[in-house]
Write an enzyme that holds these catalytic residues in place. Sequence first.
Site, PDB file in Angstrom:
ATOM      1  N   ILE A   1      15.107  -5.716  16.716  1.00 61.39           N
ATOM      2  CA  ILE A   1      14.498  -6.071  15.421  1.00 61.39           C
ATOM      3  C   ILE A   1      13.779  -7.363  15.904  1.00 61.39           C
ATOM      4  O   ILE A   1      14.467  -8.475  16.201  1.00 61.39           O
ATOM      5  CB  ILE A   1      15.384  -6.170  14.426  1.00 61.39           C
TER       6      ILE A   1
ATOM      7  N   GLY B   1      10.210   0.102  14.857  1.00 65.77           N
ATOM      8  CA  GLY B   1       9.404  -0.013  13.576  1.00 65.77           C
ATOM      9  C   GLY B   1      10.460   0.115  12.717  1.00 65.77           C
ATOM     10  O   GLY B   1      11.246   1.288  12.905  1.00 65.77           O
TER      11      GLY B   1
ATOM     12  N   GLY C   1       2.219  -6.902   4.026  1.00 68.43           N
ATOM     13  CA  GLY C   1       3.167  -7.605   2.899  1.00 68.43           C
ATOM     14  C   GLY C   1       4.574  -7.186   3.977  1.00 68.43           C
ATOM     15  O   GLY C   1       5.568  -7.642   3.341  1.00 68.43           O
TER      16      GLY C   1
ATOM     17  N   GLY D   1       0.764  -1.142  -0.064  1.00 63.57           N
ATOM     18  CA  GLY D   1      -0.028   0.024   0.080  1.00 63.57           C
ATOM     19  C   GLY D   1       0.889   1.380  -0.047  1.00 63.57           C
ATOM     20  O   GLY D   1       0.591   2.238  -0.686  1.00 63.57           O
TER      21      GLY D   1
ATOM     22  N   GLN E   1      12.788  -5.399   4.571  1.00 65.18           N
ATOM     23  CA  GLN E   1      12.081  -4.033   4.588  1.00 65.18           C
ATOM     24  C   GLN E   1      12.912  -3.134   4.453  1.00 65.18           C
ATOM     25  O   GLN E   1      12.533  -1.927   3.507  1.00 65.18           O
ATOM     26  CB  GLN E   1      11.618  -3.692   6.002  1.00 65.18           C
TER      27      GLN E   1
ATOM     28  N   GLU F   1       9.497   2.389   7.347  1.00 66.07           N
ATOM     29  CA  GLU F   1       9.566   3.644   6.356  1.00 66.07           C
ATOM     30  C   GLU F   1      11.130   4.346   6.596  1.00 66.07           C
ATOM     31  O   GLU F   1      11.378   4.957   5.645  1.00 66.07           O
ATOM     32  CB  GLU F   1       8.596   4.720   6.880  1.00 66.07           C
TER      33      GLU F   1
HETATM   34 MO1  MOS Z   1       2.713   4.558   5.730  1.00 65.41          MO
HETATM   35  S1  MOS Z   1       2.735   6.434   4.496  1.00 65.41           S
HETATM   36  O1  MOS Z   1       2.243   5.412   7.333  1.00 65.41           O
HETATM   37  O2  MOS Z   1       1.568   3.625   4.963  1.00 65.41           O
END
Ligand code: MOS
Length: 761
Positions: free
Chosen positions: A651, A724, A477, A249, A660, A727
């Site tokens: 991790i 996390g 995913g 997504g 990732q 990103e």
């Molecule tokens: Mo992420 S941009 O918070 O799916």
Amino acid sequence: MSVTQEIPTTSPIGRDTPRVDGPVKVTGKAQYTSDFHFPGLLYAVPVGATIANGRILELDTASAEKMPGVRAIFHRANIGKISRSTPQPNFQGICEERRPPFEDDIIRYYGQYIALAVADTFEAARAAADAVRATYAAEKPNVETHLEADDEPDEVDTTFGPRHRLDSQRGDIDAAFASAPVKLDQTYVTPSETHNPLEPHATTAIWDGPMLTLYESSQGVVNLRTVLAQMFDLPNENVRVITRFVGSGFGSKLWPWTLCPLAAAAARQLGRPVRLVLPRKMMFHAVGHRPRTQQRVRLGATPDGKLVSLQHDYIYQRSMLDAHHEDCGEATPFQYSVPNLRVTFGRAKRNIGGGADMRGPGRVPGLYATESAMNELAEQLKIDPVKFRILNEPKIDESLRVPFSSRHLLECFELGAEKFGWSKRTPQVGSMKRDSLTLGWGMAGCSWIAARFPAAATVELRADGTVRVACATQDIGTGTYTNLAQLASHRTGVPLDKVEVALGDTSLPEGPLSGGSMATASVVPAVLAAADNAIASLMTIATGTTGFFVPRETLINRFENRQHDDLAFNDGVIFVKADGPAKGVRFDEILRSANLRLATGSGKSEATFGNPKPKFSTHSFGCHFVEVTWQPEIARLRVSRVVTVIDAGQILNPLAGRNQIQGAVVMGIGMALLEHTSYDPQNGAPINSSLADYIVAVNADAPPIEVYFLDYPDKEINEVGARGIGEIGVAGIAAAITDAVHHATGVRVRELPVKIENLLA
Ligand code: MOS
């Protein structure tokens, strides 16, 4: 600090763990949204506006309605009532595009839905959608790429509570910059980027009386449920959203888009299930994009490399409808130590579809600008860029004036430099060669927020020796199924292959969005508490204490009438502490002897995201070292090597974690060199709206990417110390690449993506 003392060797936490959902995915058994079939299923295709600014004068649906297999053409006059959704606490009721579909006849962007064709087959629906004719009063769309801030009042989206980073200020920025011995003043531009997950947006709506079930490719089933309940004036419990698997997504599926209520409204009127799967072209119109940004960065420093001032003024492009805020200055106030600082933002409205969170929203374009500026100033100062950053490492978060919960950025630099071989870099442009290639080496730092959404989970210990863990979050995913299995296994001692994980269904306990890299950190406390409570209820059963009607004669007498405190649970076995585990009994045996099917426990954890007065500044940190090769004769630029070091706490699954970060680095290569969505100045249409024209990085663009994780569990965020990692890998990489491009070619490109024509000058 080492975790190995605290996490037993039998625990899967911190160990490379193949995905528990791998087998169903590779055998094709995993059901994605459009894989679910229902009797009487109808197919819907939206009709998009072919202007980007104006008004619909007339909509002619007559010939489309008469086409074979067509059930209905819905539009403003016949769609029925769809209410606006009101944002609520705990990240509920949120859409990026607040206007429900067909609410008025005004067109604000190209591709805005003006009608919906529903037919017996996808092909018939598509043909009917093509046959709908609209007459418009069209005005010239504003898709100007140069951004000037609007004068309009800044009603900032406060959905996430106080956003104390929006306008940051400390010291006397004007005086400090004016008197700084060394200065830099540059503007950096990032383009619109379109998410383009492999699986397009897909939704299937089914009504059963007043009950609505929506199968959806969603990064947040719970919020989507709340949004639909409001749009259709239903209690939350009348709506169920199911998302078993998501073909990614990147943020485009974080908040619901208007295709969901459209499918639900059509299904309600026709009394049949309706499926809507967006064609790829429509993925560029009404389901979000990373907004274009223009960021002026002014830095002042002393000749020996101490920052004295940092000003970051950014403007981002927004649509006429969205409430999205692209928080480019989020990391600016604490990434480096600087006494004088100012961050400001402005917005420029354009006739384009709604902006949205895209992997690393705000900080990714923001860090591209500020890290690029740091590299340029380091060059001006003739100081190595790693050393320049070390010189400006803060001791605390100088904006919030609180300590970092766990920040080991200097160790990231050290390890990255060593693994990359940075000490061999010669700073002169074009000075490094390998064979006939010119090498460019660049680097940048990065960070990403660490916080929790609210989460709840249940854990069941079952009489067949298995464990079930359930939470209404979803696996997009990234490995969430595996993470929950690991956590349940960690706490119960039941091996992974005996743990069942249920996700992606609002009938389960409310779980977090898969967003902001927060799902893992959020579920940890909820799942561990649920497991503890399941174990406690097992102890209640074992001891025959009140509340359970357990036949006395079936009790295993070594536990009878014991206190919970006398007992321990380890590796699936209950035992009397004084007797040791050898005299223990497995949980499944206890359940069977009591003629019970399961012992269950629930767990909950609170949000930390949006806390206005945190005790700690919680972020992950990292850095990228990049090599590019440059062949000026044929203008060929390649990213040839990347070393990335990430400090993201414990991790849970390094195997999925490296994956990732590698994926994020590949996406960052796309950001630096390839991706941009262009809007046609005539009609406002995204011009390159196909995967042939919108270029993303593919395998052939991916160099060897070495990923290293530091091992510092962050106990402020949760018990196992996991932050996390979804990103952070995209953050900073574009600045590292453009710096490497400069090192190889001598050209500073300050507007992404780097194009070959930039390098031919
Ligand atoms: Mo992420 S941009 O918070 O799916």
